[in-house]
Design a protein around this motif. Structure first.
Motif, PDB file in Angstrom:
ATOM      1  N   ARG A  32       3.203  44.233 -19.215  1.00  0.00           N
ATOM      2  CA  ARG A  32       3.435  42.811 -19.514  1.00  0.00           C
ATOM      3  C   ARG A  32       2.638  41.917 -18.561  1.00  0.00           C
ATOM      4  N   THR A  46       0.812  43.258 -27.301  1.00  0.00           N
ATOM      5  CA  THR A  46       2.149  42.883 -26.841  1.00  0.00           C
ATOM      6  C   THR A  46       2.964  44.154 -26.611  1.00  0.00           C
ATOM      7  N   TRP A  47       3.831  44.096 -25.615  1.00  0.00           N
ATOM      8  CA  TRP A  47       4.646  45.264 -25.293  1.00  0.00           C
ATOM      9  C   TRP A  47       5.500  45.680 -26.492  1.00  0.00           C
TER      10      TRP A  47
END
Length: 399
Positions: A32, A46-47
């Protein structure tokens, strides 16, 4: 500057290899942080997307290379170890970045995640660590936008034991947004302006009312994603114009997307946009956001509304909404066709490449797999071409 001062200014990079999903999941905080500090416009980093993808498709085959500078993680590259059986007792092994590549069309833009500083050195440390792993024949990688130039440099500087190969270079259409829709519209060419007028006027002429809105809670999103799958399937049955494949005809894919898009929607990085005409659902589009950029992901529509240009209508509304919210651009996803270029886009490169061991065995095994995939694509294109001819004949017969 002496060597000791240089070492203090630039600590040595170290790399290590992790195996399995559990070890990767412990990297969440570092992942992140890297995404935030690089200000990436790639929503697939994106995680929520990456962790869900790896859990669904790579759990037991996951190999992750982590590069550190002192105590700080400065690079992360998760790979799927893919084994291809060539014949009894003979197999080829590839490390595929954020893959399996056979469903790579869902993970549209894959990149190695690195810190902004010392990017070339980070990539070189990563490749050095990979080379020490004897259990692969080639590594599949990709790069997007400004990083393409960096990777060309890296490939040109490969050592004698590895060969860098560019497999393909796609283009990603990107529309830079103006301050207002009026300014944006003034830049459009005549053909797209006419298409926009048609979709609005045709609905108005027949007294149809439309509304585009975002699914706002878990229940609405679950309904919208289910409708997306069905309308995407119906869209694939339309034989007028460009052929569309049903990418969601596998249950495992639908389960992954439902979970990933829900997680991204909760974090604010994805949305399910619905278009209703006279209260009836006509189209659904999944969108993503990263770095002030709106990404247009997969869509579907009811063919009964096709003649009204519902997808043009929906894209127009989404662009207007992005301008109102102060976003900087709209990404139309990889691949170039008239439905994208007519919006007045610029093109950014998306590079697919391989790093192959310079030994006869790995070279031959990779060529065999590439030839096998090429035959599969040829067979699919032949089937699609035949189906299109049949559809055109049926349409002609009806008229």
């Amino acid at each position: 500057m002496n060597a000791q001062t240089a070492d203090l200014a630039s600590p040595a990079l170290e790399a290590r290899t992790l195996h399995g999903l559990d070890e990767f999941m412990r990297l969440e905080r570092d992942w992140r942080r890297l995404v935030a500090t690089t200000r990436s416009r790639n929503p697939f980093l994106t995680w929520e997307w990456v962790s869900t993808w790896l859990r669904h498709f790579c759990a037991e085959t996951l190999v992750t290379v982590v590069v550190t500078e002192g105590e700080q993680v400065v690079g992360i590259a998760p790979f799927h170890r893919r084994r291809y059986q060539l014949m009894p007792g003979v197999a080829a092994t590839a490390l595929q970045l954020l893959a399996p590549s056979e469903i790579g069309h869902l993970f549209e833009i894959r990149e190695v995640l690195t810190a902004e500083e010392r990017r070339v050195e980070v990539v070189q440390a990563l490749l050095t660590e990979l080379e020490a792993d004897p259990f692969w024949d080639w590594v599949e990688l990709s790069a997007y936008g400004p990083d393409v130039h960096l990777w060309h440099q890296v490939l040109a500087g490969m050592n004698r034991t590895l060969e860098g190969v560019v497999e393909s270079e796609k283009q990603v259409p990107l529309m830079t947004l103006m301050a207002s829709w009026e300014d944006q519209r003034s830049l459009l060419k005549r053909n797209i302006k006419e298409s926009i007028r048609h979709c609005y006027n045709s609905l108005k002429r027949e007294d149809h009312a439309f509304a585009v809105r975002v699914a706002v809670d878990r229940v609405e999103r679950a309904s919208a994603i289910s409708s997306l799958f069905e309308l995407h399937r119906l869209r694939s049955l339309v034989r007028e114009g460009r052929w569309h494949t049903d990418h969601f005809n596998v249950r495992r894919v639908r389960e992954f997307l439902a979970e990933a898009l829900e997680a991204m929607a909760i974090s604010g990085s994805a949305a399910l946009q619905t278009l209703r005409i006279d209260g009836e659902l006509a189209a659904v589009r999944a969108t993503m956001e990263a770095g002030n950029s709106l990404y247009l992901y997969y869509s579907g529509f009811d063919p009964r509304w096709w003649r009204y240009g519902v997808m043009t209508l929906m894209v127009t509304q989404l662009i207007q909404g992005a301008i109102e919210r102060g976003l900087t651009d709209v990404n139309f996803s990889p691949g170039v066709d008239d439905s994208k270029t007519r919006w007045g886009v610029k093109l950014e490169p998306l590079l697919s490449m391989a790093i192959v061991r310079r030994r006869p065995g790995p070279q031959v095994r990779r060529l065999v797999i590439r030839f096998r995939k090429w035959l599969g694509k040829r067979a699919w294109r032949a089937y699609r071409s035949a189906s299109e001819r049949v559809a055109r004949k049926r349409t002609s017969a009806r008229t």
